[in-house]
Design a protein around this motif. Structure first.
Motif, short mmCIF file in Angstrom:
data_model
loop_
_atom_site.label_atom_id
_atom_site.label_comp_id
_atom_site.label_asym_id
_atom_site.label_seq_id
_atom_site.Cartn_x
_atom_site.Cartn_y
_atom_site.Cartn_z
N MET A 1 -35.70 19.44 54.77
CA MET A 1 -34.59 20.48 55.55
C MET A 1 -33.01 20.05 54.93
SD MET A 1 -33.62 22.34 58.14
CE MET A 1 -32.80 22.65 59.31
N GLY A 2 -32.74 18.85 54.54
CA GLY A 2 -31.55 18.62 53.79
C GLY A 2 -31.39 19.23 52.42
N ASN A 3 -32.40 19.29 51.74
CA ASN A 3 -32.46 19.83 50.57
C ASN A 3 -32.11 21.36 50.76
OD1 ASN A 3 -32.87 19.93 47.80
ND2 ASN A 3 -35.05 20.32 47.94
N LEU A 4 -32.78 22.00 51.65
CA LEU A 4 -32.34 23.51 52.07
C LEU A 4 -30.74 23.48 52.16
CD1 LEU A 4 -34.01 26.21 52.15
CD2 LEU A 4 -34.27 25.98 54.32
N LEU A 5 -30.44 22.91 52.88
CA LEU A 5 -28.87 23.10 53.23
C LEU A 5 -27.94 22.67 51.99
CD1 LEU A 5 -26.99 23.42 55.38
CD2 LEU A 5 -27.21 20.92 56.20
N TYR A 6 -28.80 21.84 51.07
CA TYR A 6 -27.78 21.41 49.86
C TYR A 6 -27.95 22.80 49.07
CZ TYR A 6 -27.23 19.68 45.20
OH TYR A 6 -26.95 19.54 43.87
N TRP A 7 -28.78 23.48 49.07
CA TRP A 7 -28.98 24.55 48.29
C TRP A 7 -28.13 25.76 48.49
CZ3 TRP A 7 -29.80 24.52 43.34
CH2 TRP A 7 -30.44 23.61 42.71
N ALA A 8 -28.11 26.09 50.06
CA ALA A 8 -27.20 26.94 50.66
C ALA A 8 -25.59 26.64 50.40
CB ALA A 8 -27.61 26.96 52.08
N VAL A 9 -25.46 25.38 50.42
CA VAL A 9 -24.00 24.97 50.09
C VAL A 9 -23.89 25.41 48.62
CG1 VAL A 9 -22.39 23.16 49.95
CG2 VAL A 9 -23.79 23.39 51.98
N MET A 10 -24.59 25.14 47.58
CA MET A 10 -24.57 25.09 46.25
C MET A 10 -24.35 26.68 45.90
SD MET A 10 -24.32 22.30 45.10
CE MET A 10 -23.91 22.52 43.68
N PHE A 11 -25.15 27.31 46.56
CA PHE A 11 -25.29 28.92 46.32
C PHE A 11 -23.50 29.44 46.91
CE2 PHE A 11 -29.57 29.25 45.59
CZ PHE A 11 -29.76 30.33 44.57
N LEU A 12 -23.17 28.92 48.15
CA LEU A 12 -21.98 29.29 48.56
C LEU A 12 -20.80 28.94 47.60
CD1 LEU A 12 -20.32 30.46 50.87
CD2 LEU A 12 -20.22 28.15 51.80
N ILE A 13 -20.74 27.78 47.16
CA ILE A 13 -19.95 27.39 46.12
C ILE A 13 -19.72 28.24 44.89
CG2 ILE A 13 -19.37 25.57 44.47
CD1 ILE A 13 -19.98 23.56 46.67
N VAL A 14 -21.18 28.37 44.44
CA VAL A 14 -21.15 29.25 43.14
C VAL A 14 -20.58 30.66 43.52
CG1 VAL A 14 -22.90 30.50 41.55
CG2 VAL A 14 -23.09 28.17 41.84
N GLY A 15 -20.83 31.32 44.73
CA GLY A 15 -20.36 32.47 45.06
C GLY A 15 -18.74 32.41 45.10
N ILE A 16 -18.28 31.46 45.72
CA ILE A 16 -16.69 31.29 45.72
C ILE A 16 -16.16 31.24 44.37
CG2 ILE A 16 -14.89 29.90 46.74
CD1 ILE A 16 -16.74 29.20 49.23
N ILE A 17 -16.70 30.43 43.51
CA ILE A 17 -16.14 30.42 41.97
C ILE A 17 -16.44 31.66 41.28
CG2 ILE A 17 -16.42 29.34 39.71
CD1 ILE A 17 -17.32 26.56 41.54
N ALA A 18 -17.45 32.24 41.46
CA ALA A 18 -17.41 33.57 40.99
C ALA A 18 -16.57 34.62 41.38
CB ALA A 18 -19.20 34.07 41.07
N ALA A 19 -16.41 34.66 42.52
CA ALA A 19 -15.45 35.66 43.17
C ALA A 19 -14.00 35.18 42.46
CB ALA A 19 -15.38 35.37 44.63
N ALA A 20 -13.66 33.95 42.42
CA ALA A 20 -12.42 33.67 41.92
C ALA A 20 -12.12 34.04 40.53
CB ALA A 20 -12.17 32.08 41.91
N PHE A 21 -13.20 34.11 39.82
CA PHE A 21 -12.99 34.62 38.49
C PHE A 21 -13.33 36.25 38.35
CE2 PHE A 21 -14.21 30.03 37.18
CZ PHE A 21 -12.80 29.74 36.47
N GLY A 22 -13.59 36.77 39.22
CA GLY A 22 -13.80 38.15 39.20
C GLY A 22 -15.15 38.92 38.90
N PHE A 23 -16.11 37.93 39.00
CA PHE A 23 -17.56 38.45 38.69
C PHE A 23 -18.02 39.05 40.04
CE2 PHE A 23 -17.22 34.79 35.51
CZ PHE A 23 -17.02 35.77 34.52
N GLY A 24 -17.77 40.36 40.26
CA GLY A 24 -17.93 40.84 41.65
C GLY A 24 -19.53 40.91 41.80
#
Length: 60
Positions: A1-24
């Protein structure tokens, strides 16, 4: 379960970083994947919580 939450947080961080760089497109995909993984983690948590409460009433 913890591993799944880890990946959810990682996808969220990647999404935020991509949004900051403008990769819509990449940001939308990553955030959507993070949202799906979050809800899957919530559903699995609820199922395990219910299973734990039901199993507590049984005696071996």
């Amino acid at each position: 379960m913890g591993n799944l939450l880890y990946w959810a947080v990682m996808f969220l961080i990647v999404g935020i970083i991509a949004a900051a760089f403008g990769f819509g497109g990449a940001a939308g995909t990553a955030v959507e994947a993070a949202r799906i993984l979050f809800w899957v983690a919530v559903v699995l948590f609820v199922i395990s919580l219910i299973g734990g409460l039901v199993g507590r009433g049984r005696s071996l």
